[in-house]
Scaffold this motif. Structure first.
Motif, PDB file in Angstrom:
ATOM      1  N   SER A  21       0.809  -1.215   0.000  1.00 49.70           N
ATOM      2  CA  SER A  21       0.000   0.000   0.000  1.00 49.70           C
ATOM      3  C   SER A  21       0.847   1.272   0.000  1.00 49.70           C
ATOM      4  O   SER A  21       0.330   2.350  -0.281  1.00 49.70           O
ATOM      5  CB  SER A  21      -0.940   0.015   1.197  1.00 49.70           C
ATOM      6  N   MET A  24       0.912   3.724  -3.302  1.00 50.22           N
ATOM      7  CA  MET A  24      -0.301   4.525  -3.514  1.00 50.22           C
ATOM      8  C   MET A  24      -0.476   5.581  -2.432  1.00 50.22           C
ATOM      9  O   MET A  24      -0.885   6.704  -2.722  1.00 50.22           O
ATOM     10  CB  MET A  24      -1.529   3.624  -3.568  1.00 50.22           C
ATOM     11  N   MET A  58      -3.396   8.023  -8.079  1.00 49.00           N
ATOM     12  CA  MET A  58      -3.417   6.733  -7.400  1.00 49.00           C
ATOM     13  C   MET A  58      -3.747   5.596  -8.362  1.00 49.00           C
ATOM     14  O   MET A  58      -3.181   4.506  -8.252  1.00 49.00           O
ATOM     15  CB  MET A  58      -4.410   6.765  -6.237  1.00 49.00           C
ATOM     16  N   LEU A  59      -4.636   5.836  -9.310  1.00 52.18           N
ATOM     17  CA  LEU A  59      -4.942   4.800 -10.299  1.00 52.18           C
ATOM     18  C   LEU A  59      -3.746   4.505 -11.195  1.00 52.18           C
ATOM     19  O   LEU A  59      -3.484   3.344 -11.524  1.00 52.18           O
ATOM     20  CB  LEU A  59      -6.146   5.221 -11.143  1.00 52.18           C
ATOM     21  N   LEU A  62      -1.386   2.506  -9.079  1.00 54.26           N
ATOM     22  CA  LEU A  62      -1.933   1.163  -8.917  1.00 54.26           C
ATOM     23  C   LEU A  62      -1.672   0.328 -10.159  1.00 54.26           C
ATOM     24  O   LEU A  62      -1.236  -0.818 -10.069  1.00 54.26           O
ATOM     25  CB  LEU A  62      -3.431   1.227  -8.631  1.00 54.26           C
ATOM     26  N   TRP A  63      -1.914   0.901 -11.314  1.00 60.64           N
ATOM     27  CA  TRP A  63      -1.680   0.187 -12.568  1.00 60.64           C
ATOM     28  C   TRP A  63      -0.193  -0.132 -12.745  1.00 60.64           C
ATOM     29  O   TRP A  63       0.168  -1.231 -13.167  1.00 60.64           O
ATOM     30  CB  TRP A  63      -2.189   1.022 -13.737  1.00 60.64           C
ATOM     31  N   SER A  65       2.146  -0.447 -10.408  1.00 60.53           N
ATOM     32  CA  SER A  65       2.733  -1.318  -9.386  1.00 60.53           C
ATOM     33  C   SER A  65       1.932  -2.598  -9.151  1.00 60.53           C
ATOM     34  O   SER A  65       2.179  -3.310  -8.174  1.00 60.53           O
ATOM     35  CB  SER A  65       2.873  -0.544  -8.079  1.00 60.53           C
ATOM     36  N   MET A  66       1.004  -2.906 -10.024  1.00 57.02           N
ATOM     37  CA  MET A  66       0.181  -4.100  -9.843  1.00 57.02           C
ATOM     38  C   MET A  66       1.017  -5.380  -9.867  1.00 57.02           C
ATOM     39  O   MET A  66       0.772  -6.298  -9.080  1.00 57.02           O
ATOM     40  CB  MET A  66      -0.907  -4.164 -10.912  1.00 57.02           C
TER      41      MET A  66
END
Length: 88
Positions: A21, A24, A58-59, A62-63, A65-66
Motif C-alpha cells: 500500500s 499509492m 493513485m490509479l 496502482l496500474w 505497481s500491480m
C-alpha cells in the motif's frame, strides 16, 4: 500450525500490507501536498480540484505497481500460507 507460526504469519501479512500500500499512499500524500500548495497560492477552493487529481494519480500508480503487489502476495501465499496449511 502452532500459535507462534500463526503470529509470525500474521506479522508478515501486516508487513506485506504496508509494503504493497505504500506506493499509492505516498503518491496520494505528495499529490495532496502539491494540490494544497497550488490552492493556497491561487486561492482556488474547489473540492474537485483535490479529489480528481489524487484519484487519477493513485490509479496510475496502482496500474504501474500491480505486478509488484501481485508478486508479493503470491510469494507470501506460496511460501508461508500453503506450507503452513499443508503441514498441519
Amino acid at each position: 500450525m502452532t500459535e507462534d507460526q500463526i503470529f509470525d504469519a500474521l506479522r508478515q501479512a501486516l508487513w506485506i500490507a504496508v509494503k504493497i500500500s505504500a506506493p499509492m499512499l505516498l503518491v496520494a500524500l505528495v499529490a495532496g501536498v502539491v494540490i494544497g500548495l497550488f490552492q493556497a497560492l491561487t486561492s482556488i477552493q474547489e473540492m474537485t480540484l483535490t479529489f480528481v487529481p489524487k484519484v487519477a494519480a493513485m490509479l496510475i500508480v496502482l496500474w504501474a505497481s500491480m505486478s509488484f503487489m501481485t508478486a508479493n502476495l503470491v510469494s507470501f501465499f506460496t511460501d508461508q500460507i500453503v506450507p503452513g496449511i499443508a503441514g498441519g
